[in-house]
Write an enzyme that holds these catalytic residues in place. Structure first.
Site, PDB file in Angstrom:
ATOM      1  N   SER A  23       0.854  -1.204   0.096  1.00  0.00           N
ATOM      2  CA  SER A  23      -0.038  -0.022  -0.052  1.00  0.00           C
ATOM      3  C   SER A  23       0.692   1.385  -0.012  1.00  0.00           C
ATOM      4  O   SER A  23       1.971   1.286   0.259  1.00  0.00           O
ATOM      5  CB  SER A  23      -1.081   0.021   1.202  1.00  0.00           C
ATOM      6  OG  SER A  23      -0.196   0.522   2.431  1.00  0.00           O
ATOM      7  N   ILE A  25       3.249   4.490  -0.241  1.00  0.00           N
ATOM      8  CA  ILE A  25       4.405   4.762  -0.836  1.00  0.00           C
ATOM      9  C   ILE A  25       4.970   3.714  -1.509  1.00  0.00           C
ATOM     10  O   ILE A  25       5.453   3.771  -2.605  1.00  0.00           O
ATOM     11  CB  ILE A  25       5.456   5.689   0.187  1.00  0.00           C
ATOM     12  CG1 ILE A  25       4.970   6.862   0.829  1.00  0.00           C
ATOM     13  CG2 ILE A  25       6.585   5.968  -0.346  1.00  0.00           C
ATOM     14  CD1 ILE A  25       5.599   7.356   1.893  1.00  0.00           C
ATOM     15  N   SER A 148      11.802   9.548   7.817  1.00  0.00           N
ATOM     16  CA  SER A 148      10.735  10.533   7.800  1.00  0.00           C
ATOM     17  C   SER A 148      11.379  11.913   8.561  1.00  0.00           C
ATOM     18  O   SER A 148      12.226  11.763   9.270  1.00  0.00           O
ATOM     19  CB  SER A 148       9.595   9.794   9.006  1.00  0.00           C
ATOM     20  OG  SER A 148       8.599  11.096   9.037  1.00  0.00           O
ATOM     21  N   TYR A 161       7.632   6.563  17.137  1.00  0.00           N
ATOM     22  CA  TYR A 161       7.761   6.788  15.754  1.00  0.00           C
ATOM     23  C   TYR A 161       8.806   7.630  15.516  1.00  0.00           C
ATOM     24  O   TYR A 161       9.776   7.246  14.611  1.00  0.00           O
ATOM     25  CB  TYR A 161       6.350   7.342  14.891  1.00  0.00           C
ATOM     26  CG  TYR A 161       6.325   7.264  13.329  1.00  0.00           C
ATOM     27  CD1 TYR A 161       6.412   6.327  12.662  1.00  0.00           C
ATOM     28  CD2 TYR A 161       6.771   8.661  12.970  1.00  0.00           C
ATOM     29  CE1 TYR A 161       6.300   6.416  11.352  1.00  0.00           C
ATOM     30  CE2 TYR A 161       6.758   8.724  11.668  1.00  0.00           C
ATOM     31  CZ  TYR A 161       6.542   7.613  10.722  1.00  0.00           C
ATOM     32  OH  TYR A 161       6.694   7.680   9.379  1.00  0.00           O
ATOM     33  N   LYS A 165      12.425   6.544  13.466  1.00  0.00           N
ATOM     34  CA  LYS A 165      12.850   7.178  12.324  1.00  0.00           C
ATOM     35  C   LYS A 165      14.249   7.822  12.501  1.00  0.00           C
ATOM     36  O   LYS A 165      15.360   8.018  11.636  1.00  0.00           O
ATOM     37  CB  LYS A 165      12.051   8.203  11.597  1.00  0.00           C
ATOM     38  CG  LYS A 165      10.491   7.542  11.360  1.00  0.00           C
ATOM     39  CD  LYS A 165      10.804   6.451  10.311  1.00  0.00           C
ATOM     40  CE  LYS A 165       9.580   5.798   9.864  1.00  0.00           C
ATOM     41  NZ  LYS A 165       9.724   4.707   8.573  1.00  0.00           N
TER      42      LYS A 165
HETATM   43  N1  LIG Z   1       2.530   8.700   5.047  1.00  0.00           N
HETATM   44  C1  LIG Z   1       3.394   9.414   5.337  1.00  0.00           C
HETATM   45  O1  LIG Z   1       2.934  10.872   5.635  1.00  0.00           O
HETATM   46  C2  LIG Z   1       4.833   9.230   5.626  1.00  0.00           C
HETATM   47  C3  LIG Z   1       5.666  10.307   5.923  1.00  0.00           C
HETATM   48  C4  LIG Z   1       7.010   9.651   6.225  1.00  0.00           C
HETATM   49  C5  LIG Z   1       7.339   8.525   6.133  1.00  0.00           C
HETATM   50  N2  LIG Z   1       6.460   7.592   5.927  1.00  0.00           N
HETATM   51  C6  LIG Z   1       7.150   6.306   5.972  1.00  0.00           C
HETATM   52  O2  LIG Z   1       6.764   5.760   4.572  1.00  0.00           O
HETATM   53  C7  LIG Z   1       6.682   4.312   4.877  1.00  0.00           C
HETATM   54  C8  LIG Z   1       5.412   3.810   4.051  1.00  0.00           C
HETATM   55  O3  LIG Z   1       4.320   4.444   4.760  1.00  0.00           O
HETATM   56  P1  LIG Z   1       3.029   4.609   3.668  1.00  0.00           P
HETATM   57  O4  LIG Z   1       2.685   6.006   4.315  1.00  0.00           O
HETATM   58  O5  LIG Z   1       3.288   4.059   2.589  1.00  0.00           O
HETATM   59  O6  LIG Z   1       2.191   3.858   4.845  1.00  0.00           O
HETATM   60  P2  LIG Z   1       1.102   2.473   4.566  1.00  0.00           P
HETATM   61  O7  LIG Z   1       0.119   2.624   3.486  1.00  0.00           O
HETATM   62  O8  LIG Z   1       0.472   2.299   5.914  1.00  0.00           O
HETATM   63  O9  LIG Z   1       2.195   1.295   4.163  1.00  0.00           O
HETATM   64  C9  LIG Z   1       3.002   0.613   5.218  1.00  0.00           C
HETATM   65  C10 LIG Z   1       3.630  -0.434   4.339  1.00  0.00           C
HETATM   66  O10 LIG Z   1       4.184  -1.248   5.553  1.00  0.00           O
HETATM   67  C11 LIG Z   1       3.864  -2.674   5.370  1.00  0.00           C
HETATM   68  N3  LIG Z   1       4.102  -3.194   6.666  1.00  0.00           N
HETATM   69  C12 LIG Z   1       3.824  -2.707   7.829  1.00  0.00           C
HETATM   70  N4  LIG Z   1       4.148  -3.749   9.059  1.00  0.00           N
HETATM   71  C13 LIG Z   1       4.892  -4.814   8.149  1.00  0.00           C
HETATM   72  C14 LIG Z   1       5.613  -5.903   8.625  1.00  0.00           C
HETATM   73  N5  LIG Z   1       5.661  -6.199   9.909  1.00  0.00           N
HETATM   74  N6  LIG Z   1       6.155  -6.968   7.559  1.00  0.00           N
HETATM   75  C15 LIG Z   1       6.091  -6.367   6.396  1.00  0.00           C
HETATM   76  N7  LIG Z   1       5.541  -5.238   6.005  1.00  0.00           N
HETATM   77  C16 LIG Z   1       5.025  -4.420   6.907  1.00  0.00           C
HETATM   78  C17 LIG Z   1       2.470  -2.792   5.082  1.00  0.00           C
HETATM   79  O11 LIG Z   1       2.117  -3.891   4.471  1.00  0.00           O
HETATM   80  P3  LIG Z   1       1.160  -5.114   5.243  1.00  0.00           P
HETATM   81  O12 LIG Z   1       0.472  -4.434   6.150  1.00  0.00           O
HETATM   82  O13 LIG Z   1       0.660  -5.787   3.861  1.00  0.00           O
HETATM   83  O14 LIG Z   1       2.199  -5.814   5.822  1.00  0.00           O
HETATM   84  C18 LIG Z   1       2.327  -1.600   4.168  1.00  0.00           C
HETATM   85  O15 LIG Z   1       2.716  -1.964   2.756  1.00  0.00           O
HETATM   86  C19 LIG Z   1       6.814   3.899   6.292  1.00  0.00           C
HETATM   87  O16 LIG Z   1       8.167   3.488   6.636  1.00  0.00           O
HETATM   88  C20 LIG Z   1       6.522   5.240   6.835  1.00  0.00           C
HETATM   89  O17 LIG Z   1       6.909   5.572   8.060  1.00  0.00           O
HETATM   90  C21 LIG Z   1       5.146   7.898   5.408  1.00  0.00           C
END
Ligand SMILES: NC(=O)c1ccc[n+]([C@@H]2O[C@H](COP(=O)([O-])OP(=O)(O)OC[C@H]3O[C@@H](n4cnc5c(N)ncnc54)[C@H](OP(=O)(O)O)[C@@H]3O)[C@@H](O)[C@H]2O)c1
Length: 263
Positions: A23, A25, A148, A161, A165
């Site tokens: 899902s 990013i 992040s 969190y 990071k």
């Molecule tokens: N969205 C923001 O504003 C933002 C900002 C800065 C940084 N980030 C970082 O960007 C990255 C992606 O986040 P996102 O915003 O795209 O969130 P997201 O849509 O919730 O995606 C998170 C992903 O991590 C996977 N995941 C979670 N726990 C896991 C585990 N134990 N083993 C394997 N996969 C796991 C989930 O897949 P499954 O549930 O299928 O395992 C999912 O594919 C993260 O590291 C987040 O901290 C996000």
């Protein structure tokens, strides 16, 4: 001065392996890399979501490798599967899987903290431990760690969190030093707010929020370069980097003010 950093890897060097590809990013970035001609191995726990993405691409260019990043043995097995099934090495490893947890003084919880660290920090460690021996032997590879802007400094209710990071930024910058002798390019990705399921439930203001597709575009551009940090959007980056220079008293006074204004 000529850069001592290795060149970014190319699709001809091997596969891209991305965690958190089910899902947000990770999914958008996997799509972008596939569209740019990479063969990509997709990892996350939800296999159905990975399959749904994979079905849009030729089977010889996409591998679905479900795994929990917090499970070191599973990540070793995942790499072995990728290399056995594709017959090629992983050239580009993108550690993107992560979980977000709001946590301040009032809801401080050791088990929840450990979970955030297990996925965000040790999940990255497990991926690196799997790919590094091969990359070091080949003297070629690229590692990109999604941290992040929350890792720059302590933000309200981001104790677990933000700490996870910050640990990733620290780890990546430390590993970066050996680029020249190892042939491995290490980069860190520091996004601001990106519209994904992770932050959908967060009702706080999300200034300068961008789409996952926009984030993927910026990340893919950064992966083609040798710069250490891939960070966006710039107003958030500049603001938070300036905030790091403030004396603590001023930082907490301004931070408290902003917190009261945003409720
Ligand atoms: N969205 C923001 O504003 C933002 C900002 C800065 C940084 N980030 C970082 O960007 C990255 C992606 O986040 P996102 O915003 O795209 O969130 P997201 O849509 O919730 O995606 C998170 C992903 O991590 C996977 N995941 C979670 N726990 C896991 C585990 N134990 N083993 C394997 N996969 C796991 C989930 O897949 P499954 O549930 O299928 O395992 C999912 O594919 C993260 O590291 C987040 O901290 C996000």
């Amino acid at each position: 001065m000529a850069s001592l950093q290795p060149r970014p890897v190319q699709p001809a060097d091997g596969l891209a392996w991305i965690t958190g590809a089910s899902s947000g990013i990770g999914q958008a970035l996997a799509r972008r890399l596939l569209d740019e001609g990479w063969s990509v191995a997709l990892t996350a726990r939800r296999e159905a979501e990975l399959q749904a993405l994979a079905q849009h691409y030729p089977t010889e260019r996409v591998l679905v490798i479900p795994a929990d990043v917090a499970d070191a043995a599973a990540m070793m097995a995942a790499l072995a599967r990728i290399e056995a099934e594709s017959g090629r090495p992983v050239a580009l490893a993108i550690s993107n899987a992560g979980v977000w947890q709001r946590m301040g003084l009032a809801d401080f919880d050791a088990a929840a903290f450990q979970h955030v660290m297990a996925v965000n920090v040790l999940g990255t460690v497990n991926m690196l431990a799997a790919v590094l021996p091969g990359m070091r032997a080949r003297k070629r590879g690229q590692i990109a760690i999604v941290a992040s802007v929350a890792g720059y400094l302590g933000l309200p209710r981001a104790s677990s969190y933000g700490a996870s990071k910050a640990a990733l930024i620290h780890m990546a910058s430390s590993l970066r030093f050996e680029g020249a002798e190892s042939g491995i390019l290490v980069q860190v990705i520091n996004p601001g707010f990106v519209a994904t399921p992770m932050i959908a439930a967060n009702t706080a203001a999300k200034p300068f929020i961008i789409s996952a597709e926009d984030a993927a575009l910026r990340i893919e551009r950064g992966l083609r370069r040798t710069g250490f940090e891939i960070a966006f959007p710039w107003p958030v980056i500049v603001l938070l980097k300036l905030a790091r220079l403030l004396p603590w008293r001023v930082f907490f006074a301004l931070g408290g003010l902003a917190r009261r204004r945003s409720g």
